[in-house]
Design a protein around this motif. Structure first.
Motif, PDB file in Angstrom:
ATOM      1  N   LEU A 145       3.691   5.609  -5.505  1.00 14.92           N
ATOM      2  CA  LEU A 145       3.739   5.985  -7.063  1.00 14.92           C
ATOM      3  C   LEU A 145       2.710   6.579  -7.433  1.00 14.92           C
ATOM      4  O   LEU A 145       2.700   7.532  -8.369  1.00 14.92           O
ATOM      5  CB  LEU A 145       3.358   4.400  -7.572  1.00 14.92           C
ATOM      6  CG  LEU A 145       4.518   3.392  -7.553  1.00 14.92           C
ATOM      7  CD1 LEU A 145       4.158   1.916  -7.923  1.00 14.92           C
ATOM      8  CD2 LEU A 145       5.844   3.943  -8.310  1.00 14.92           C
ATOM      9  N   ILE A 146       1.401   6.560  -6.770  1.00 14.11           N
ATOM     10  CA  ILE A 146       0.401   7.869  -7.068  1.00 14.11           C
ATOM     11  C   ILE A 146       0.744   9.090  -6.899  1.00 14.11           C
ATOM     12  O   ILE A 146       0.476   9.927  -7.706  1.00 14.11           O
ATOM     13  CB  ILE A 146      -0.920   7.070  -6.390  1.00 14.11           C
ATOM     14  CG1 ILE A 146      -1.267   5.775  -6.801  1.00 14.11           C
ATOM     15  CG2 ILE A 146      -2.107   8.271  -6.445  1.00 14.11           C
ATOM     16  CD1 ILE A 146      -2.581   5.007  -6.123  1.00 14.11           C
ATOM     17  N   GLY A 147       1.316   9.210  -5.820  1.00 15.37           N
ATOM     18  CA  GLY A 147       1.708  10.767  -5.212  1.00 15.37           C
ATOM     19  C   GLY A 147       2.969  11.153  -6.151  1.00 15.37           C
ATOM     20  O   GLY A 147       2.938  12.406  -6.159  1.00 15.37           O
TER      21      GLY A 147
ATOM     22  N   ASP B  79       0.751  -0.999   0.108  1.00 13.01           N
ATOM     23  CA  ASP B  79       0.060   0.147   0.029  1.00 13.01           C
ATOM     24  C   ASP B  79       0.839   1.122   0.024  1.00 13.01           C
ATOM     25  O   ASP B  79       0.492   2.196  -0.895  1.00 13.01           O
ATOM     26  CB  ASP B  79      -0.998  -0.085   1.169  1.00 13.01           C
ATOM     27  CG  ASP B  79      -2.089  -1.178   0.943  1.00 13.01           C
ATOM     28  OD1 ASP B  79      -2.284  -1.458   0.220  1.00 13.01           O
ATOM     29  OD2 ASP B  79      -2.589  -1.173   2.177  1.00 13.01           O
ATOM     30  N   ALA B  80       1.978   1.271   0.785  1.00 11.15           N
ATOM     31  CA  ALA B  80       2.698   2.258   0.883  1.00 11.15           C
ATOM     32  C   ALA B  80       3.565   2.551  -0.706  1.00 11.15           C
ATOM     33  O   ALA B  80       3.527   3.962  -0.940  1.00 11.15           O
ATOM     34  CB  ALA B  80       3.863   2.231   1.960  1.00 11.15           C
TER      35      ALA B  80
END
Length: 101
Positions: free
Chosen positions: A90-92, A84-85
């Motif tokens: 990656l999304i951020g 999740d981290a």
């Protein structure tokens, strides 16, 4: 009615515990090599081919599970948290897309 002695034998997880307990008792009473040989033979009678080394590995894993605080669920939770981290990272860090003209 025929006497079905197999109905009184444990099955599933209970059978796993019973077989490991029997294995450990044999290993303690005689020696691990005897227990491994007998388990290998018992497996062969059921069509399961395992080497003595594989049987010994099974016994070592089971021994660790019953004598140490092995916690697979905790490992899964930690792996999920790490995944999740990484996903959030990656999304951020994705570059912003330019607006269409």
């Amino acid at each position: 009615m025929a006497n079905d002695s197999s109905s009184s034998k444990p099955s599933g997880t209970a059978n796993l515990v019973a077989q490991y307990s029997q294995y450990a008792d044999l290993a303690n009473e005689y020696e691990p090599d005897v227990a491994a040989g007998l388990m290998k033979k018992a497996l062969e009678r059921q069509g399961v081919q395992q080497s003595r080394t594989e049987v010994e590995a099974w016994a070592a894993i089971n021994s660790a599970i019953v004598t140490k605080p092995v916690d697979l669920a905790q490992e899964v939770a930690q792996a999920n948290a790490k995944a999740d981290a990484v996903a959030q990272g990656l999304i951020g860090t994705q570059p912003a897309t330019a607006a269409a003209p």
